[in-house]
Motif scaffolding. Structure first.
Motif, PDB file in Angstrom:
ATOM      1  N   ILE A  49      -4.009   0.030  -3.542  1.00 32.52           N
ATOM      2  CA  ILE A  49      -4.617   1.136  -4.267  1.00 32.52           C
ATOM      3  C   ILE A  49      -6.065   1.326  -3.839  1.00 32.52           C
ATOM      4  CG2 ILE A  49      -5.327   1.921  -6.566  1.00 32.52           C
ATOM      5  CD1 ILE A  49      -2.836   0.606  -7.692  1.00 32.52           C
ATOM      6  N   THR A  50      -6.734   0.248  -3.474  1.00 29.10           N
ATOM      7  CA  THR A  50      -8.140   0.341  -3.067  1.00 29.10           C
ATOM      8  C   THR A  50      -8.316   1.137  -1.778  1.00 29.10           C
ATOM      9  OG1 THR A  50      -7.879  -1.841  -2.030  1.00 29.10           O
ATOM     10  CG2 THR A  50      -8.878  -1.771  -4.219  1.00 29.10           C
ATOM     11  N   ASP A  51      -7.229   1.358  -1.020  1.00 29.97           N
ATOM     12  CA  ASP A  51      -7.320   2.150   0.214  1.00 29.97           C
ATOM     13  C   ASP A  51      -7.119   3.643  -0.034  1.00 29.97           C
ATOM     14  OD1 ASP A  51      -7.691  -0.179   1.654  1.00 29.97           O
ATOM     15  OD2 ASP A  51      -5.559  -0.424   2.123  1.00 29.97           O
ATOM     16  N   ALA A  52      -6.755   4.015  -1.259  1.00 34.18           N
ATOM     17  CA  ALA A  52      -6.476   5.416  -1.550  1.00 34.18           C
ATOM     18  C   ALA A  52      -7.771   6.202  -1.730  1.00 34.18           C
ATOM     19  CB  ALA A  52      -5.621   5.523  -2.812  1.00 34.18           C
ATOM     20  N   SER A  53      -7.709   7.480  -1.405  1.00 34.30           N
ATOM     21  CA  SER A  53      -8.853   8.388  -1.572  1.00 34.30           C
ATOM     22  C   SER A  53      -8.390   9.583  -2.404  1.00 34.30           C
ATOM     23  CB  SER A  53      -9.376   8.854  -0.212  1.00 34.30           C
ATOM     24  OG  SER A  53      -9.795   7.757   0.577  1.00 34.30           O
ATOM     25  N   VAL A  54      -8.495   9.444  -3.700  1.00 40.00           N
ATOM     26  CA  VAL A  54      -8.030  10.510  -4.596  1.00 40.00           C
ATOM     27  C   VAL A  54      -9.176  11.152  -5.360  1.00 40.00           C
ATOM     28  CG1 VAL A  54      -5.712   9.545  -4.845  1.00 40.00           C
ATOM     29  CG2 VAL A  54      -7.531   8.784  -6.381  1.00 40.00           C
ATOM     30  N   GLY A  55     -10.377  10.629  -5.177  1.00 40.38           N
ATOM     31  CA  GLY A  55     -11.541  11.224  -5.817  1.00 40.38           C
ATOM     32  C   GLY A  55     -11.462  11.183  -7.328  1.00 40.38           C
ATOM     33  N   LEU A  56     -11.807  12.303  -7.955  1.00 41.38           N
ATOM     34  CA  LEU A  56     -11.861  12.372  -9.402  1.00 41.38           C
ATOM     35  C   LEU A  56     -10.483  12.453 -10.061  1.00 41.38           C
ATOM     36  CD1 LEU A  56     -14.903  14.785  -9.868  1.00 41.38           C
ATOM     37  CD2 LEU A  56     -14.851  12.287 -10.091  1.00 41.38           C
ATOM     38  N   LEU A  57      -9.430  12.536  -9.228  1.00 38.37           N
ATOM     39  CA  LEU A  57      -8.084  12.503  -9.781  1.00 38.37           C
ATOM     40  C   LEU A  57      -7.677  11.091 -10.203  1.00 38.37           C
ATOM     41  CD1 LEU A  57      -6.127  14.867  -7.337  1.00 38.37           C
ATOM     42  CD2 LEU A  57      -6.826  15.335  -9.694  1.00 38.37           C
ATOM     43  N   LEU A  58      -8.466  10.097  -9.821  1.00 39.27           N
ATOM     44  CA  LEU A  58      -8.101   8.704 -10.089  1.00 39.27           C
ATOM     45  C   LEU A  58      -7.783   8.441 -11.553  1.00 39.27           C
ATOM     46  CD1 LEU A  58      -9.674   5.547  -8.531  1.00 39.27           C
ATOM     47  CD2 LEU A  58      -9.311   5.646 -10.989  1.00 39.27           C
TER      48      LEU A  58
ATOM     49  N   HIS B 139     -10.621  -2.267  -7.733  1.00 36.92           N
ATOM     50  CA  HIS B 139      -9.979  -3.580  -7.672  1.00 36.92           C
ATOM     51  C   HIS B 139      -9.293  -3.947  -8.993  1.00 36.92           C
ATOM     52  CE1 HIS B 139     -12.739  -4.097  -4.199  1.00 36.92           C
ATOM     53  NE2 HIS B 139     -11.751  -4.853  -3.739  1.00 36.92           N
ATOM     54  N   VAL B 140      -9.670  -3.287 -10.075  1.00 35.59           N
ATOM     55  CA  VAL B 140      -9.088  -3.649 -11.371  1.00 35.59           C
ATOM     56  C   VAL B 140      -7.735  -2.992 -11.573  1.00 35.59           C
ATOM     57  CG1 VAL B 140     -11.401  -3.878 -12.340  1.00 35.59           C
ATOM     58  CG2 VAL B 140     -10.139  -1.749 -12.691  1.00 35.59           C
TER      59      VAL B 140
ATOM     60  N   ASN C 146       2.972   4.108  -3.331  1.00 38.98           N
ATOM     61  CA  ASN C 146       2.835   5.123  -2.280  1.00 38.98           C
ATOM     62  C   ASN C 146       2.967   6.532  -2.830  1.00 38.98           C
ATOM     63  OD1 ASN C 146       2.539   3.914   0.526  1.00 38.98           O
ATOM     64  ND2 ASN C 146       4.239   2.683  -0.256  1.00 38.98           N
ATOM     65  N   LEU C 147       3.870   6.735  -3.794  1.00 35.47           N
ATOM     66  CA  LEU C 147       4.044   8.063  -4.364  1.00 35.47           C
ATOM     67  C   LEU C 147       2.824   8.493  -5.172  1.00 35.47           C
ATOM     68  CD1 LEU C 147       7.773   8.089  -5.581  1.00 35.47           C
ATOM     69  CD2 LEU C 147       6.742   9.554  -3.830  1.00 35.47           C
ATOM     70  N   PHE C 148       2.347   7.608  -6.024  1.00 36.67           N
ATOM     71  CA  PHE C 148       1.245   7.977  -6.909  1.00 36.67           C
ATOM     72  C   PHE C 148      -0.086   8.115  -6.175  1.00 36.67           C
ATOM     73  CE2 PHE C 148       3.994   6.361 -10.396  1.00 36.67           C
ATOM     74  CZ  PHE C 148       3.855   7.424 -11.268  1.00 36.67           C
ATOM     75  N   TRP C 149      -0.356   7.245  -5.203  1.00 38.90           N
ATOM     76  CA  TRP C 149      -1.696   7.183  -4.631  1.00 38.90           C
ATOM     77  C   TRP C 149      -1.805   7.774  -3.230  1.00 38.90           C
ATOM     78  CZ3 TRP C 149      -5.400   6.031  -7.941  1.00 38.90           C
ATOM     79  CH2 TRP C 149      -5.045   5.325  -9.104  1.00 38.90           C
ATOM     80  N   PHE C 150      -0.666   7.892  -2.533  1.00 44.76           N
ATOM     81  CA  PHE C 150      -0.734   8.395  -1.158  1.00 44.76           C
ATOM     82  C   PHE C 150       0.181   9.587  -0.926  1.00 44.76           C
ATOM     83  CE2 PHE C 150      -1.804   3.896  -1.141  1.00 44.76           C
ATOM     84  CZ  PHE C 150      -3.012   3.882  -0.460  1.00 44.76           C
ATOM     85  N   GLY C 151       0.970   9.974  -1.945  1.00 48.86           N
ATOM     86  CA  GLY C 151       1.821  11.139  -1.835  1.00 48.86           C
ATOM     87  C   GLY C 151       2.882  11.041  -0.777  1.00 48.86           C
ATOM     88  N   ARG C 152       3.400   9.842  -0.548  1.00 46.06           N
ATOM     89  CA  ARG C 152       4.420   9.663   0.476  1.00 46.06           C
ATOM     90  C   ARG C 152       5.551   8.799  -0.087  1.00 46.06           C
ATOM     91  NH1 ARG C 152      -0.025   6.065   3.582  1.00 46.06           N
ATOM     92  NH2 ARG C 152       0.388   4.044   2.568  1.00 46.06           N
ATOM     93  N   LEU C 153       6.732   8.968   0.493  1.00 46.36           N
ATOM     94  CA  LEU C 153       7.894   8.178   0.097  1.00 46.36           C
ATOM     95  C   LEU C 153       8.046   7.035   1.092  1.00 46.36           C
ATOM     96  CD1 LEU C 153      10.259   7.854  -1.849  1.00 46.36           C
ATOM     97  CD2 LEU C 153      11.622   9.298  -0.320  1.00 46.36           C
TER      98      LEU C 153
END
Length: 591
Positions: free
Chosen positions: A67-76, A298-299, A53-60
């Motif tokens: 992880i497949t639900d995250a939307s981080v774009g080119l920061l991935l 997915h990987v 949650n911290l790395f991919w969604f910015g929440r505690l």
């Protein structure tokens, strides 16, 4: 004349198993260890969720997220690198024992470290693994939890006066408890303990491991959840050649396991050639992980959702192909870089993807053949065939598929041992200069008793012989290095050696002294006809005396001698039985 009592081995009550009351004590202690392993697994699951949650969604949050639900774009591609940098720093300034798979480190501690793990490892291993997996590292939780559960068992054991073997038992009980809590597979966890970690099958170790795994299984519904981890409807194909097809898939993924192991250690060799400190290797490897995530998210991460998707046949073929190829690449590079993570979940995905694709050409559901591939690749990669066969069905609840998973596990195991000298786990230890033999056999010395291998009616010297006569005897007539000294009734008085004769040559005043008086001051180690040969071997090592007299119970009358040479003959005969070949049926006979 009064003689000093001879030092004899304890009379052994011969039995099928070596066990004492301490087994019950270890079983009671395993209740605490099993609880600790379950709590450690729960903590690891929560830490992975928090890191994700911290790395991919910015929440505690400790809620489960993908992880497949995250939307981080080119920061991935950047996120796995950040996580790997943190892990590298933890390994550099915390403990380098958190690097790697987890299971090889546990094996090495058991065999070469007296089963003593530190509190630092117990704390840092789950934390570093959570950061690694949560930031997208393509690993599973099983290796870290085996190391963490083992550390809990080891630390608890170190609070008491226990032997190294007893500490090993509690370490492995903790490891089995952790694996049971994560996956809900108590039977497979127990078998993994036997096939991979214990290096023995004794009641002393087996019973406490069973207790630890079952205690953890009892805690699991309250901490993690109940039921199979990947419950899926996987009906049998119902053809007459299901077992043959399963064995064929097993052999195919056995080849895959051999390829993955070889590739992993070649990649590891490449990292060792880099002109930078190993602390930076995980970050370098994570660049490949991030690029793989751009191809297909997915990987990334543990991939438990991908395992469920393979079993449910809910993943598109493109995603399955990416799992088979891209997942393999990112996992091999990341693990070869020395970061913290496990091997089991990735190889399940890779074996499941191979089985799924091969299942397109077989009758039945592809998800069923994915499960068969998972059973096979675990057996081939980890050299644990029974664990692989049972783990797959416990994960899915498809117990009617046991014959097929056994066929796949057997096929993969056979191919793997023919293609690879070592497993993906033991190769890492071998590279540190320590060879491991993963074959459990009964010591041939423990199969025989002293009377079956001793030299009967040995040559003796009478106690009435003087020291001068003994010196002359050793100078001219002696055939052996030492001789038993007996009284008129054949009772053992002691042992006289060539070294004694050389020493007596320097003492002319000792010449008229009878041997009975010369040897009566020293306690002589002896054994009995029913003493196991292995116990006599231990007595030879402890005493430094190369020939142990064998005496009758109660009378001390000598009936034989057992030497180092006799013990070596046992091993030679055992080796001949293993390698010597002969034919009896249809053999031409002399007329």
């Amino acid at each position: 004349m009064s003689l000093t009592p001879m030092r004899a081995v304890e009379t052994h009550q011969l039995a099928d198993h070596s066990v004492d009351r301490r087994m019950a004590l270890l079983a009671l202690m395993a209740i605490v260890v099993g609880t600790g392993g379950a709590l450690g697994a729960w903590l690891l699951v929560k830490l992975i969720a928090i890191a994700t949650n911290l790395f991919w969604f910015g929440r505690l949050s400790a809620d489960h997220s993908l992880i497949t639900d995250a939307s981080v774009g080119l920061l991935l591609p950047l996120i796995p690198v950040i996580g790997a940098l943190v892990v590298g720093l933890m390994a550099r300034f915390g403990s380098d024992k958190i690097r790697g798979h987890g299971i090889p480190e546990a094996i090495e501690t058991i065999l070469f470290g007296e089963s003593r793990l530190s509190l630092k490892v117990a704390l840092l291993k789950p934390l570093s693994s959570a950061i690694s997996i949560g930031s997208g590292g393509p690993f599973g939780a099983e290796g870290p939890i085996i190391m963490t559960g083992g550390a809990i068992g080891s630390l608890f054991a170190q609070c008491f006066h226990l032997s190294a073997a007893e500490r090993k038992t509690l370490l492995v009980a903790g490891a089995a408890a952790g694996m049971t809590a994560i996956f809900g597979t108590p039977l497979a966890a127990i078998l993994l303990a036997v096939e991979v970690l214990l290096f023995e099958w004794k009641p002393r170790s087996f019973v406490p491991v069973v207790v630890g795994a079952l205690v953890s299984f009892a805690w699991r519904p309250f901490l993690i959840g109940s039921g199979p981890m990947f419950a899926a409807a996987l009906p049998l194909p119902g053809t007459s050649w299901d077992l043959l097809a399963a064995a064929a898939i097993g052999m195919a993924v056995g080849v895959e396991a051999a390829f993955l192991s070889t590739a992993l250690y070649r990649i590891e060799d490449l990292f060792h050639r880099l002109p930078v400190h190993w602390m930076w290797w995980p970050a370098i490897g994570s660049v490949v992980v991030g690029l793989g995530g751009l191809i297909d998210a997915h990987v990334l991460g543990a991939g438990y959702a991908s395992i469920q998707g393979l079993l449910d046949a809910s993943l598109p073929m493109r995603a399955i192909a990416a799992l088979l190829v891209v997942k393999a690449v990112v996992w091999l590079v990341a693990l070869g870089s020395g970061t913290s993570g496990g091997v089991l979940a990735p190889i399940l995905i890779l074996g499941g993807a191979a089985g799924f694709l091969l299942g397109q050409y077989l009758p039945g559901e592809p998800g069923f053949w994915a499960m068969i591939g998972m059973a096979g690749i675990m057996s081939g990669a980890m050299r644990a065939p029974m664990t692989g066969a049972l783990f797959a069905v416990e994960l899915t609840g498809a117990f009617d598929a046991v014959p097929c998973t056994i066929a796949a596990a057997g096929g993969a195991y056979g191919v793997s041992v023919l293609l690879m000298r070592r497993s993906i786990l033991t190769e890492k230890i071998a590279r540190r200069g320590r060879h491991i033999l993963q074959e459990y056999t009964v010591d041939p010395l423990d199969l025989l008793q002293a009377e079956q291998v001793m030299t009967r009616d040995p040559a003796t010297l009478p106690g009435s012989m003087t020291i001068g006569e003994a010196v002359a005897f050793f100078a001219a007539e002696a055939v052996h290095r030492s001789y038993p000294v007996v009284d008129s009734e054949g009772r053992l008085l002691g042992l006289v050696s060539r070294a004694d004769a050389l020493r007596w040559q320097m003492d002319a005043d000792a010449a008229p002294v009878p041997l009975a008086e010369a040897v009566s001051d020293a306690a002589q180690p002896v054994a009995y006809p029913d003493t196991p040969a292995g116990v006599v071997a231990d007595l030879i090592i402890e005493s430094g005396i190369g020939r142990i007299p064998i005496v009758a119970h109660g009378t001390r009358r000598i009936v034989g001698l057992l030497s180092r040479q006799d013990l070596l003959k046992i091993r030679s005969a055992h080796r001949a039985a293993e390698t010597g070949r002969s034919r009896f049926i249809g053999r031409k006979r002399d007329v």
